[in-house]
Design a protein around this motif. Structure first.
Motif, PDB file in Angstrom:
ATOM      1  N   ARG A 301       2.151   9.393  10.574  1.00 15.39           N
ATOM      2  CA  ARG A 301       1.953  10.089   9.315  1.00 15.39           C
ATOM      3  C   ARG A 301       0.541   9.423   8.446  1.00 15.39           C
ATOM      4  O   ARG A 301       0.006   8.393   8.875  1.00 15.39           O
ATOM      5  CB  ARG A 301       2.953  10.109   8.129  1.00 15.39           C
ATOM      6  N   TYR A 303      -0.666   7.796   4.835  1.00 14.88           N
ATOM      7  CA  TYR A 303      -0.216   7.260   3.905  1.00 14.88           C
ATOM      8  C   TYR A 303      -1.537   6.533   3.128  1.00 14.88           C
ATOM      9  O   TYR A 303      -2.647   6.509   3.506  1.00 14.88           O
ATOM     10  CB  TYR A 303       0.736   5.987   4.179  1.00 14.88           C
ATOM     11  N   GLY A 307       1.178   2.468   0.915  1.00 12.71           N
ATOM     12  CA  GLY A 307       2.345   2.912   1.625  1.00 12.71           C
ATOM     13  C   GLY A 307       2.918   4.339   0.926  1.00 12.71           C
ATOM     14  O   GLY A 307       4.032   4.617   1.385  1.00 12.71           O
ATOM     15  N   LYS A 308       2.396   4.990   0.182  1.00 11.59           N
ATOM     16  CA  LYS A 308       3.012   6.100  -0.328  1.00 11.59           C
ATOM     17  C   LYS A 308       2.634   7.287   0.453  1.00 11.59           C
ATOM     18  O   LYS A 308       1.428   7.272   0.937  1.00 11.59           O
ATOM     19  CB  LYS A 308       2.468   6.475  -1.636  1.00 11.59           C
ATOM     20  N   GLY A 309       3.419   8.178   0.711  1.00 16.64           N
ATOM     21  CA  GLY A 309       3.306   9.382   1.314  1.00 16.64           C
ATOM     22  C   GLY A 309       2.313  10.339   0.908  1.00 16.64           C
ATOM     23  O   GLY A 309       2.100  10.602  -0.327  1.00 16.64           O
ATOM     24  N   GLY A 448       7.829   7.511   1.219  1.00 17.97           N
ATOM     25  CA  GLY A 448       6.739   6.350   1.557  1.00 17.97           C
ATOM     26  C   GLY A 448       7.397   5.377   2.708  1.00 17.97           C
ATOM     27  O   GLY A 448       8.326   5.714   2.954  1.00 17.97           O
TER      28      GLY A 448
END
Length: 487
Positions: A301, A303, A307-309, A448
């Motif tokens: 993914r 980010y 570290g947040k999505g 995240g």
């Protein structure tokens, strides 16, 4: 040495030196024939007519007659034994020493030419039979190749642009075949005593990291093209930041992007473009950043650097549907039971076999048959989220209780098992144990990086962010040097 032998040898050597190349070959043949006859019966009188014919042939040739010296000593009726001794005294090594190298090579029998590999490119409409036919092979050759060879099944999926290499011997028999699936992967078949052996060959490309940046004047697509960014990566860039920036309405002149991505090379030749590793996009003065990361479960993914999505945690719908056949309702008349019963999900009408996709990353906590749901899959997504997929016709290969799934992964197919009046998917969305309307529920941002994986994430992504910044500085320096030189 007998005088006649000595004189004969001298005469013949002198004659051979003066003969044209074509006559040298004829002379060699004549000597060989005489040796065979005399060796078989040295005491038998030499046939006069044979000797006279040979002599006549030599003497009547204009070029030979002009070039030969007096041969009366050779033809002065010596005994057969004496003549045989004279001829044997003239060894073939003497003749070969006189012949020029080119003539000696030409006189030898030519060696058979070794068959070479022949390349063939798959065309639109080709199948295996037509490809083999173009090489003079037939279906029998295909059968021999497939017989007992499991790897040969890959040949059933040939596509235009792929290449074959054939090695066919002089008898028209296939000895070796190479099938190039792509630039890196190929399959080689080699004939042995019992059939064909196969070998999978995979080349490892050299991966290089490439930096591109651009400024938007009219559209992201044109800016990406001017910066040398492949079209596929321009679209990927839009997808990465698509939850934060509306690339149809929010783009402004002067917006900028920076991208670090992979390129693949084989033998110093570019063969492909990899994924975006890290990127920046500045829209209306606000900068968004993204890094690519693959977690411990193998899910990849994008980010933020902390570290947040970047994307939504869930897809809005799990299936491509024709219509919503039954909406979420707490007081619906059940179509089969004909009683008022809460409908805790949404029914999506679709044909049997339509793929069903997981709406978010998670773990399958149930996959099997359950009452009115029929074939049911329940996925736990963490942080209190759970989704259910009912009335399924079948489960996808590898999907069972305990399986890990990623967002968008096919988990099964639409059916009408359980209490279903027709083919459809029954989809439920639960939050902290409470059912919610999947059409209207507020979907959370992508979850995240978990706390127990934060160190691993930082170690893998901080280098990428630093490299993006370093590439940007180097690009600025190079641009400055170019401007200085031009001034």
């Amino acid at each position: 040495m007998h005088p006649i032998i000595k004189t004969s040898k001298k005469v013949l050597c002198t004659a051979l030196e003066q003969l044209p190349r074509g006559h040298l070959v004829a002379a060699s043949s004549l000597v060989a024939s005489l040796l065979v006859i005399l060796a078989l019966n040295p005491e038998q009188p030499l046939p006069q007519e044979s000797f006279e014919v040979t002599t006549q042939d030599i003497i009547t040739d204009t070029e030979l007659a002009d070039s030969l010296p007096d041969t009366s000593l050779l033809l002065a009726k010596p005994s057969n034994q004496t003549l045989a001794t004279a001829i044997n005294g003239l060894a073939f090594s003497d003749i070969n020493s006189i012949l020029k190298p080119e003539a000696a090579v030409a006189a030898k029998e030519a060696k058979p030419v070794k068959p070479a590999m022949q390349e063939l490119t798959i065309k639109s409409g080709d199948n295996l039979s037509s490809v083999f036919a173009r090489m003079g092979l037939n279906d029998r050759d295909i059968y021999e190749l497939f017989d007992g060879n499991k790897s040969a099944k890959d040949l059933r999926s040939i596509a235009p642009g792929q290449k074959f290499e054939f090695l066919v011997d002089t008898q028209g028999k296939l000895q070796e075949l190479k099938y190039y699936k792509n630039n890196l992967d190929s399959l080689k078949f080699t004939r042995n005593e019992t059939g064909f052996t196969s070998q999978q060959i995979s080349l490892k490309p050299e991966v290089k990291r490439t930096f591109r940046e651009g400024t938007i004047n009219s559209s992201l697509f044109l800016a990406g093209k001017q910066a040398g960014l492949p079209n596929t990566l321009t679209m990927e860039l839009a997808n990465i930041f698509g939850y934060d920036v509306d690339f149809a309405l929010d783009i402004q002149k002067g917006d900028q992007f920076k991208v670090l991505f992979e390129e693949q090379y084989l033998n110093n030749k570019k063969i492909g473009t990899g994924a975006i590793l890290t990127a920046e996009f500045t829209n209306a003065g606000k900068t968004y950043r993204a890094v690519r990361y693959t977690n411990k479960d193998g899910v990849t993914r994008y980010y933020t650097p902390d570290g947040k999505g970047l994307n939504k945690a869930f897809l809005r719908t799990p299936v491509d549907f024709v219509r919503i056949s039954s909406a979420f309702s707490l007081s619906r008349l059940h179509p089969v039971l004909n009683t008022i019963r809460a409908h805790k999900g949404t029914d999506y009408a679709a044909a049997i076999g339509t793929p069903i996709r997981a709406t978010g990353d998670g773990k399958v906590i149930f996959a099997g048959r359950q009452g009115g749901y029929g074939n049911l899959i329940v996925i736990q997504h963490g942080q209190g989220y759970e989704t259910r997929y009912g009335h399924m016709n079948s489960f996808a290969k590898g999907i069972s209780t305990g399986s890990r799934v990623s967002q968008g992964q096919v988990i099964g197919a639409v059916g009408k098992t359980g209490l279903a009046s027709g083919p459809h998917l029954h989809y439920e969305f639960h939050v902290n144990g409470q059912v919610r309307n999947p059409v209207t529920v507020q979907l959370p941002q992508s979850m995240g990086i978990a706390s127990n994986e934060k160190d691993r994430f930082n170690s893998a992504t901080q280098t990428l962010v630093a490299q993006l910044q370093s590439s940007e500085r180097n690009s600025r320096l190079a641009l400055g040097e170019t401007k200085t030189k031009s001034n």
